[in-house]
Design a protein around this motif. Sequence first.
Motif, PDB file in Angstrom:
ATOM      1  N   PHE A 110       2.577  53.448  22.554  1.00 43.63           N
ATOM      2  CA  PHE A 110       3.319  52.290  23.062  1.00 43.63           C
ATOM      3  C   PHE A 110       3.729  52.475  24.523  1.00 43.63           C
ATOM      4  O   PHE A 110       3.639  51.549  25.329  1.00 43.63           O
ATOM      5  N   ARG A 111       4.152  53.705  24.874  1.00 37.38           N
ATOM      6  CA  ARG A 111       4.573  53.911  26.268  1.00 37.38           C
ATOM      7  C   ARG A 111       3.371  53.783  27.216  1.00 37.38           C
ATOM      8  O   ARG A 111       3.520  53.399  28.367  1.00 37.38           O
ATOM      9  N   GLY A 112       2.176  54.106  26.732  1.00 38.21           N
ATOM     10  CA  GLY A 112       0.977  53.879  27.539  1.00 38.21           C
ATOM     11  C   GLY A 112       0.603  52.407  27.583  1.00 38.21           C
ATOM     12  O   GLY A 112       0.200  51.874  28.624  1.00 38.21           O
ATOM     13  N   LEU A 113       0.779  51.754  26.440  1.00 31.39           N
ATOM     14  CA  LEU A 113       0.492  50.312  26.356  1.00 31.39           C
ATOM     15  C   LEU A 113       1.323  49.534  27.388  1.00 31.39           C
ATOM     16  O   LEU A 113       0.831  48.583  28.010  1.00 31.39           O
ATOM     17  N   GLU A 114       2.548  49.961  27.598  1.00 29.71           N
ATOM     18  CA  GLU A 114       3.393  49.280  28.590  1.00 29.71           C
ATOM     19  C   GLU A 114       2.774  49.368  29.989  1.00 29.71           C
ATOM     20  O   GLU A 114       2.914  48.447  30.795  1.00 29.71           O
TER      21      GLU A 114
END
Length: 505
Positions: A110-114
């Motif tokens: 998720f932190r990469g998706l952001e």
Amino acid sequence: MPTTPSTIPTVKLLIAGKFIESQTTEWRDIVNPATQQVLARVPMATPAEVDAAVAAGKEAFKTWRHTPIGVRARIFLKYQQLIRDNIKEIASILTAEQGKTLPDAEGDIFRGLEVVEHAANIGNLQMGELANNVATGVDTYTVQQPLGVCAGITPFNFPAMIPLWMFPMAIACGNTFVLKPSEQDPMSTMRLVELAIEAGIPPGVLNVVHGGESVANAICDHADIKAVSFVGSTRVGTHVYNRASLAGKRVQCMMGAKNHAIILPDAHKEQTLNSLVGAAFGAAGQRCMALSVVILVGETQAWIPELVARTRTLTVGNGALAGTDVGPLISCAAKDRVESMIARGAGEGAKLELDGRLPPLTGSAREGNFVGPTIFSGVKPGMAIYDQEVFGPVLCIAEAPSLEAAIAMINANPNGNGTALFTQSGAAARKFQEEVDVGQVGINVPIPVPVPLFSFTGSRASKLGDLGPYGKQVVMFYTQTKTITERWFDDSSVSTGVNTTISLR
Ligand code: NAD
């Protein structure tokens, strides 16, 4: 060591839009750190394969650099949706190869998706500046042009987030990219790469080579690579920075850490203790922003028994099982190292409040690389457990008489990645954030990793290079500023005579 049975799947290279089998003779097993099951084999790419990946990037750059902003942005809009749709599947691959718990693996993705979402906003981020009438009839403006082939070298601990810090922003800026994931857990990275291709990244714009030291060195040396992003240890990052800089590249290296939290007596006790336990032992301490030192100020020194009691409630085990809080360390070597650091800490006079060696385990987890949460008190600079990055579930407790003394201790440590202060005093918080020499600063936030509107940063031994990953800074890193000064004449404004002065007027 390396095995070559044909039944074990192999991790592919990505060159010029094709997922291909490496021709190397050198392979490494990817091992589930909770069970020692061999999941796949990863190739150590040959020099010719590295050259082919860079050549594909160089060729693709000729057209990709001219691709309209909207086309680039829409690929990342599609990509973020594909990641969302597949997040559970990627998380299960990530947990199997890296060890962290499934919810934490989803957090990693998720932190990469952001950052991917941020890359979809490239139109706003890559704008130049314009000044009208800098001299009579003269305007000056800047454009942010892509550099060419850029490369990324990533660590094992965030196999989703950190590759996604790198290639989406580089490619959105109009560059092409060669990624070298960690050879310890490249499978979830490769699933994300497959989705990036499915989202529409054209052949050659994103390439992947696998390997260790020699492939990283080939990237540092390659004449056709213009910039290198590195995330990993301080030892390797310093080497990569020096080697790639010497070869004329832009380099950003985000490196090792020893993150301290200061606890003041007015801190909210319940909130603080929960934050400390989560930040110290989540991901088995294998986060560059993990909390590894707590400095207790004044009467908070009486909080140690409660901190230990709360830590004892954590469940150590296979990250794929519901209810696990602390997964395994990445490798047998990492486990041996952390255990020997614990032995050393006890030998150097720190008090072992909680010993995580030999945690209770059942079934196949008995084979895994598990070290349970470990807490030392009475830790001082000069002890190996304080001076070195342990990168495991080991929390060091130190003491300080005042906020000033605690800040001085943090600033004397060589690393400056993350830090936090727990207090209810605004004045103390302001003093702390002004005076502490650390990249990421949290006030009652134990792991202050910035969202992509901002950039990840670092200070002292935790970072080399001026510009950090993602946010605004990375657009400057992955682009070259060109300044254009122009004057257009109509018949009424043509000047007469030659002017030999430097003035534009
Ligand atoms: P590492 O430095 O061992 O490896 C990082 C990368 O460098 C890998 O791709 C690896 O293949 C390559 N490499 C390894 N040895 C090399 C050599 N001698 N020459 C050239 N390349 C080499 O790091 P790791 O163990 O994978 O990751 C953990 C480290 O990363 C910790 O120190 C952690 O603090 C740091 N880290 C920092 C950040 C940050 O943003 N500051 C984020 C995550 C991890």
